[in-house]
Design an enzyme around this catalytic site. Structure first.
Site, PDB file in Angstrom:
ATOM      1  N   HIS A 129       0.806  -1.227   0.000  1.00 58.00           N
ATOM      2  CA  HIS A 129       0.000   0.000   0.000  1.00 58.00           C
ATOM      3  C   HIS A 129       0.835   1.270   0.000  1.00 58.00           C
ATOM      4  O   HIS A 129       0.272   2.359   0.137  1.00 58.00           O
ATOM      5  CB  HIS A 129      -0.943   0.046   1.205  1.00 58.00           C
ATOM      6  CG  HIS A 129      -1.979  -1.025   1.225  1.00 58.00           C
ATOM      7  ND1 HIS A 129      -3.261  -0.846   0.740  1.00 58.00           N
ATOM      8  CD2 HIS A 129      -1.933  -2.295   1.667  1.00 58.00           C
ATOM      9  CE1 HIS A 129      -3.948  -1.954   0.906  1.00 58.00           C
ATOM     10  NE2 HIS A 129      -3.168  -2.862   1.466  1.00 58.00           N
TER      11      HIS A 129
ATOM     12  N   LYS B  52      -9.510  13.444   4.553  1.00 59.99           N
ATOM     13  CA  LYS B  52      -8.559  12.328   4.578  1.00 59.99           C
ATOM     14  C   LYS B  52      -7.611  12.556   5.736  1.00 59.99           C
ATOM     15  O   LYS B  52      -7.642  13.626   6.356  1.00 59.99           O
ATOM     16  CB  LYS B  52      -7.780  12.264   3.262  1.00 59.99           C
ATOM     17  CG  LYS B  52      -7.170  13.623   2.847  1.00 59.99           C
ATOM     18  CD  LYS B  52      -6.461  13.568   1.511  1.00 59.99           C
ATOM     19  CE  LYS B  52      -7.408  13.604   0.332  1.00 59.99           C
ATOM     20  NZ  LYS B  52      -7.301  12.441  -0.537  1.00 59.99           N
ATOM     21  N   ARG B  53      -6.756  11.538   6.070  1.00 68.67           N
ATOM     22  CA  ARG B  53      -5.743  11.765   7.083  1.00 68.67           C
ATOM     23  C   ARG B  53      -4.912  13.006   6.719  1.00 68.67           C
ATOM     24  O   ARG B  53      -4.708  13.298   5.549  1.00 68.67           O
ATOM     25  CB  ARG B  53      -4.819  10.540   7.203  1.00 68.67           C
ATOM     26  CG  ARG B  53      -5.479   9.322   7.820  1.00 68.67           C
ATOM     27  CD  ARG B  53      -6.005   9.608   9.209  1.00 68.67           C
ATOM     28  NE  ARG B  53      -4.935   9.876  10.144  1.00 68.67           N
ATOM     29  CZ  ARG B  53      -4.510   9.039  11.065  1.00 68.67           C
ATOM     30  NH1 ARG B  53      -5.094   7.860  11.218  1.00 68.67           N
ATOM     31  NH2 ARG B  53      -3.531   9.368  11.885  1.00 68.67           N
TER      32      ARG B  53
ATOM     33  N   LYS C 243      -0.149  14.494   1.284  1.00 68.26           N
ATOM     34  CA  LYS C 243      -1.500  14.727   0.759  1.00 68.26           C
ATOM     35  C   LYS C 243      -1.749  16.216   0.481  1.00 68.26           C
ATOM     36  O   LYS C 243      -2.715  16.592  -0.157  1.00 68.26           O
ATOM     37  CB  LYS C 243      -2.550  14.180   1.727  1.00 68.26           C
ATOM     38  CG  LYS C 243      -2.491  12.647   1.877  1.00 68.26           C
ATOM     39  CD  LYS C 243      -3.477  12.159   2.914  1.00 68.26           C
ATOM     40  CE  LYS C 243      -3.344  10.685   3.240  1.00 68.26           C
ATOM     41  NZ  LYS C 243      -3.945   9.802   2.237  1.00 68.26           N
TER      42      LYS C 243
ATOM     43  N   THR D 124      -9.051   6.179  -1.900  1.00 68.05           N
ATOM     44  CA  THR D 124     -10.377   5.586  -2.079  1.00 68.05           C
ATOM     45  C   THR D 124     -11.448   6.644  -1.814  1.00 68.05           C
ATOM     46  O   THR D 124     -12.561   6.540  -2.321  1.00 68.05           O
ATOM     47  CB  THR D 124     -10.586   4.391  -1.128  1.00 68.05           C
ATOM     48  OG1 THR D 124     -10.115   4.760   0.176  1.00 68.05           O
ATOM     49  CG2 THR D 124      -9.818   3.179  -1.610  1.00 68.05           C
TER      50      THR D 124
ATOM     51  N   LYS E 233     -15.193   7.603  -3.552  1.00 70.34           N
ATOM     52  CA  LYS E 233     -16.443   7.859  -2.826  1.00 70.34           C
ATOM     53  C   LYS E 233     -17.039   9.191  -3.268  1.00 70.34           C
ATOM     54  O   LYS E 233     -18.258   9.317  -3.470  1.00 70.34           O
ATOM     55  CB  LYS E 233     -16.194   7.867  -1.310  1.00 70.34           C
ATOM     56  CG  LYS E 233     -15.843   6.490  -0.762  1.00 70.34           C
ATOM     57  CD  LYS E 233     -15.151   6.528   0.600  1.00 70.34           C
ATOM     58  CE  LYS E 233     -14.412   5.211   0.816  1.00 70.34           C
ATOM     59  NZ  LYS E 233     -13.452   5.247   1.931  1.00 70.34           N
TER      60      LYS E 233
HETATM   61  C1  26Q Z   1       3.183   0.377  10.296  1.00 66.76           C
HETATM   62  C2  26Q Z   1       4.114   0.038  11.263  1.00 66.76           C
HETATM   63  C3  26Q Z   1       3.899   0.360  12.592  1.00 66.76           C
HETATM   64  C4  26Q Z   1       2.727   1.015  12.944  1.00 66.76           C
HETATM   65  C5  26Q Z   1       1.801   1.345  11.987  1.00 66.76           C
HETATM   66  C6  26Q Z   1       2.021   1.036  10.656  1.00 66.76           C
HETATM   67  C7  26Q Z   1       1.024   1.413   9.622  1.00 66.76           C
HETATM   68  C8  26Q Z   1      -0.340   1.359   9.877  1.00 66.76           C
HETATM   69  C9  26Q Z   1      -1.248   1.730   8.906  1.00 66.76           C
HETATM   70  C10 26Q Z   1       1.436   1.816   8.369  1.00 66.76           C
HETATM   71  C11 26Q Z   1       0.514   2.174   7.391  1.00 66.76           C
HETATM   72  C12 26Q Z   1      -0.842   2.132   7.660  1.00 66.76           C
HETATM   73  C13 26Q Z   1      -1.861   2.526   6.678  1.00 66.76           C
HETATM   74  C14 26Q Z   1      -1.636   2.793   5.410  1.00 66.76           C
HETATM   75  C15 26Q Z   1      -2.701   3.215   4.492  1.00 66.76           C
HETATM   76  O1  26Q Z   1      -3.824   3.457   4.894  1.00 66.76           O
HETATM   77  N1  26Q Z   1      -2.414   3.301   3.191  1.00 66.76           N
HETATM   78  C16 26Q Z   1      -3.418   3.693   2.212  1.00 66.76           C
HETATM   79  O2  26Q Z   1      -4.018   2.505   1.711  1.00 66.76           O
HETATM   80  C17 26Q Z   1      -5.121   2.817   0.880  1.00 66.76           C
HETATM   81  C18 26Q Z   1      -5.772   1.504   0.492  1.00 66.76           C
HETATM   82  O3  26Q Z   1      -4.971   0.813  -0.414  1.00 66.76           O
HETATM   83  C19 26Q Z   1      -4.677   3.613  -0.331  1.00 66.76           C
HETATM   84  O4  26Q Z   1      -5.819   3.994  -1.054  1.00 66.76           O
HETATM   85  C20 26Q Z   1      -3.919   4.866   0.103  1.00 66.76           C
HETATM   86  O5  26Q Z   1      -3.392   5.526  -1.028  1.00 66.76           O
HETATM   87  C21 26Q Z   1      -2.804   4.468   1.062  1.00 66.76           C
HETATM   88  O6  26Q Z   1      -2.163   5.636   1.561  1.00 66.76           O
END
Ligand code: 26Q
Length: 815
Positions: free
Chosen positions: A356, A552-553, A558, A660, A664
């Protein structure tokens, strides 16, 4: 779809069922029932019907010796369950009629439910959309994850600053969960290993119990359901009891804490959480419990593991469950006596992995020394997998030690043992038969950049699976006004299950009557949002203004800050009379910043400071309003998406894997202003280049700018509007009580390199926003393009994505 037009006797019957349930669930007398009481008893009615579907689905799958898909994810951002459950059960309209005068309406009752927010953002919501589609497509499917006590924090805003509050989303229990008292597995940590040739005996130091809690995931247009099984950590009973018997309550409590903290809280997706031991324990905890559960089910059905890969597929949602590759090897070899080579062959056929992110700082690695201490058996397994992999590489590329260094599962650091790290993405790629990115651009960049060596070694392994969203939650449930219009115009409710049918809407874009009805639906949704904003923030939004939405976050890549620069530029132009013909705008932001992410929190504060200046200026008040809607999450998104006119998707090209929210918003009839990034490109291809505002540098240009050395100062010196906007931020114009407040933001752009190239895209962005205004001032043309956006969104159904995974990755058939 089975949401039959209700008949009065149905709603009478449902009403009496609800009232009857009330006694047993909340011990309340119907005449005194609160909304919360009604919510509780209605959920019990739905729960029982879902349970029936669950039992039948499980019986079917067992009887048919079904191949199953297991989706392993640290995050599931579900949101509320009620409306979706009622829709799937075909009860929505009946329930609507059963509620209301003299009591509260169904919608008021539904709002009692807290969001299940067991995720950070896109990745977690994608997992939730996928569960919906897998159930709907009849795939025998299970999600596996963690039952966090505290999920995503609740965000409130105090004096313009984000304040985080822990949110215990289930107080005691959720009406939607089924605790499985007899489903638990022991997960072990630490200790030492004793070798016996191929296998090893692991003498662990600690253990914890994983207890199963099931959530029924209803399918739509089918009685089949899926299961989301979440694990909660509990202290092993005997330890607890031991302490208790000696009367040492303090020690008992400490022990309990030490174990139960594993499923306590969701980790944020920021870099500060990287490398934390508890996170590694959390990952292993849920992966081990899930794999034990999967193997137990398989063994009870077949009594052998030789056919494992024929009967199961396991998907890794990013690298967070990557340790599963080593754990499956351990379970098969050490616990079930399978030969290493046979186990490895099964493993590779079973696993698949989705990446991702391309950002190097976000790729997960763990110190070898940490894994050694926490999972002594797994580090040995990883080393053996690595050795065999490297041998394989050297057979194909003899002597290429540079290649070996690059692809190795172990990053050697500088050769010191203490700096060695395990690259979890490499473990996933080597242990899987399929690897995919989440949009065409992202998948292409993935094989050209971070995984180029692997793509050369295993070209058949790499695929694209462009993300999608469930049209049930994001259109049918969130936007009843547009849904009713679509049903009427398309003459069918089928689009809920076959989103491609939206293409039949295209001719209606030229129909004046339809355009008027479409506009009216949008206006109703904007009013609904404006009422919410008035109630929550005491800010009045003009429902006829252009609702310009970035939700979004909050993250630097972004580029919410680019949006703010445009707002300030617009404000300045309105004041000095150079704005030209502008459409009245309401610029709407929402999103959470990771609690330790200073820059992101500064951006939130700046948005509030800009809003308070702009919103209170009588000279511009009618033309520009800025709001930040707090506590963005699934339910807030369900309110915002249908009300948007303009969708801001303005990440630096090459940084947003897919997005995503872009889908939406477009599905709900917003036009996109966006860069050539992630799925924006495919949205353009499907809605038509004339119906989207694409601006800025593309990935090739971004690379070229960076290679030449980006000079933000040049843009600043050569663009007076940009200079004015930046100077206003830096001078304290928006923070008169604390003039230096935004020096750090200014410096990040001018003196620390403007890593995300805001200044390089600024001019085109502002020029493109002018074109947006011109179009909005031609309402017929705007409506036409908005309709063509809805019509083009068929391919972005998560059903399409899941069908692609089913055929190319999981090798399983769908309805
Ligand atoms: C990793 C290590 C330690 C702690 C937390 C994490 C961690 C947790 C969540 C790293 C990344 C995430 C989330 C990532 C994320 O939401 N990515 C998004 O995924 C979407 C679905 O594929 C995409 O549409 C977005 O572009 C992407 O940013």
């Amino acid at each position: 779809m089975t949401d039959f037009a209700h008949c009065p006797s149905d709603s009478e019957q449902l009403r009496s069922e609800i009232l009857h349930k009330m006694l047993g669930t909340v011990a309340a007398e119907p005449s005194r029932a609160t909304k919360a009481d009604l919510y509780q008893s209605l959920s019990q009615v739905a729960r029982e019907r879902l349970a029936l579907r669950w039992v039948e689905t499980q019986n079917d799958d067992r009887a048919n010796h079904a191949r199953r898909v297991y989706y392993l994810s640290m995050e599931f951002l579900i949101g509320r369950a009620m409306n979706n459950a009622l829709s799937a059960l075909g009860l929505r309209e009946t329930a609507e009629a059963a509620f209301g005068e003299p009591g509260p309406s169904l919608d008021e009752v539904i709002e009692c439910e807290p969001d299940a927010a067991l995720g950070n953002g896109g990745l977690g919501r994608l997992a939730a959309c996928f569960l919906d589609s897998m159930a709907t497509l009849g795939i025998p499917s299970w999600g596996y994850g963690v039952r966090y006590e505290y999920g995503m924090f609740a965000q409130s805003i105090v004096n313009g600053c984000q304040v985080e509050k822990p949110e215990a989303w289930v107080q005691d229990r959720s009406p939607w969960e089924f605790p499985r008292a007899n489903k638990h597995h022991t997960v072990r940590f630490g200790g030492t290993c004793e070798h016996h040739g191929e296998w090893a005996e692991w003498h662990a130091a600690d253990s914890v119990e994983a207890k199963a809690f099931d959530y029924v995931i209803p399918g739509h247009g089918t009685e089949r359901v899926s299961t989301l099984r979440l694990w909660k950590a509990a202290a092993p009973a005997e330890i607890d009891l031991g302490a208790f018997n000696t009367g040492d309550y303090q020690r008992a409590a400490e022990f309990k804490n030490r174990f139960e903290n594993i499923s306590w809280v969701l980790y944020p997706n920021d870099s500060t959480s990287a490398g934390r031991e508890l996170r590694l324990r959390q990952e292993y905890f849920f992966v081990s419990a899930s794999l034990q559960d999967i193997l137990e089910r398989h063994e009870s059905e077949y009594g052998t593991f030789t056919n494992l890969a024929e009967k199961i597929a396991i998907h890794l949602n990013d690298t967070h469950p990557a340790i599963g590759v080593a754990e499956l090897m351990r379970l098969l070899v050490d616990e079930h006596g399978m030969a290493w080579a046979d186990a490895w062959d099964q493993c590779r056929r079973i696993f698949s992995y989705t990446n991702h992110t391309l950002m190097p700082e976000a790729l997960e690695t763990w110190k070898v020394t940490l894994i050694q201490r926490v999972l002594p058996r797994h580090i040995l397994i990883i080393y053996r997998i690595n050795q065999e992999f490297i041998d394989e590489v050297l057979r194909v590329y003899p002597g290429d030690m540079d290649l070996v260094r690059r692809v190795s599962l172990i990053d050697d650091g500088n050769g010191h043992d203490k700096d060695k790290r395990v690259r979890m993405a490499h473990l996933c790629i080597v242990g899987s038969h399929r690897v995919n990115g989440v949009s065409q651009l992202h998948s292409d960049l993935m094989v050209q950049t971070i995984f180029a060596d692997f793509a050369r070694l295993y070209p058949e392994r790499f695929h694209n699976k462009t993300n999608g969203i469930t049209p049930r939650r994001w259109l049918a449930q969130a936007n009843p006004a547009l849904s009713a219009l679509l049903d009427e115009r398309l003459g069918t409710r089928e689009w809920r299950l076959h989103l491609d049918r939206l293409a039949e809407l295209r001719p209606s874009a030229d129909d004046v009557g339809f355009r008027a009805a479409f506009l009216a639906a949008k206006r109703g949704n904007k009013l609904r949002l404006a009422n919410y904003v008035a109630r929550e923030l005491n800010i009045r939004l003009d429902p006829d203004s252009l609702f310009d939405v970035q939700v979004k976050r909050i993250h630097e890549y972004k580029r919410q800050l680019l949006n703010v620069l445009h707002v300030i530029t617009r404000y300045n132009a309105l004041l000095d009379g150079t704005a030209g013909d502008v459409a009245p705008r309401s610029v709407i932001f929402a999103g959470k910043a990771a609690s330790s992410y200073h820059m992101a929190k500064q951006v939130i504060r700046l948005i509030h400071d800009v809003a308070s200046v702009v919103n209170s200026d009588p000279r511009t008040r009618d033309l520009l309003q800025v709001v930040f809607i707090p506590n963005y999450g699934v339910s807030v998104a369900e309110l915002i998406m249908p009300a948007a006119n303009l969708s801001e998707q303005i990440s630096t090209a090459g940084t947003e894997a897919s997005g995503t929210g872009n889908m939406k918003l477009s599905l709900n009839g917003a036009l996109t202003i966006g860069t050539e990034d992630g799925a924006n490109i495919e949205i353009r291809d499907n809605v038509g280049a004339d119906n989207i505002f694409i601006f800025g540098n593309n990935t090739a240009q971004v690379n070229a700018i960076r290679a030449a050395g980006h000079q933000p100062m040049d843009f600043y010196n050569n663009d007076p509007a940009l200079k004015e906007a930046l100077d206003r931020i830096d001078s304290g114009f928006f923070s008169p009580g604390e003039r230096p407040r935004y020096h750090d933001i200014f410096n990040s752009l001018l003196h620390y390199g403007d890593h995300y190239l805001l200044l390089a895209d600024y001019a085109d962005y502002v020029a493109t926003q002018k074109r947006v205004d011109a179009l909005y001032l031609t309402p017929d043309e705007w409506q036409r393009k908005a309709i063509l956006n809805v019509a083009g969104m068929g391919p972005f159904s998560a059903d399409r994505t899941i069908r692609d995974y089913a055929s190319d990755t999981w090798n399983i058939s769908t309805l």
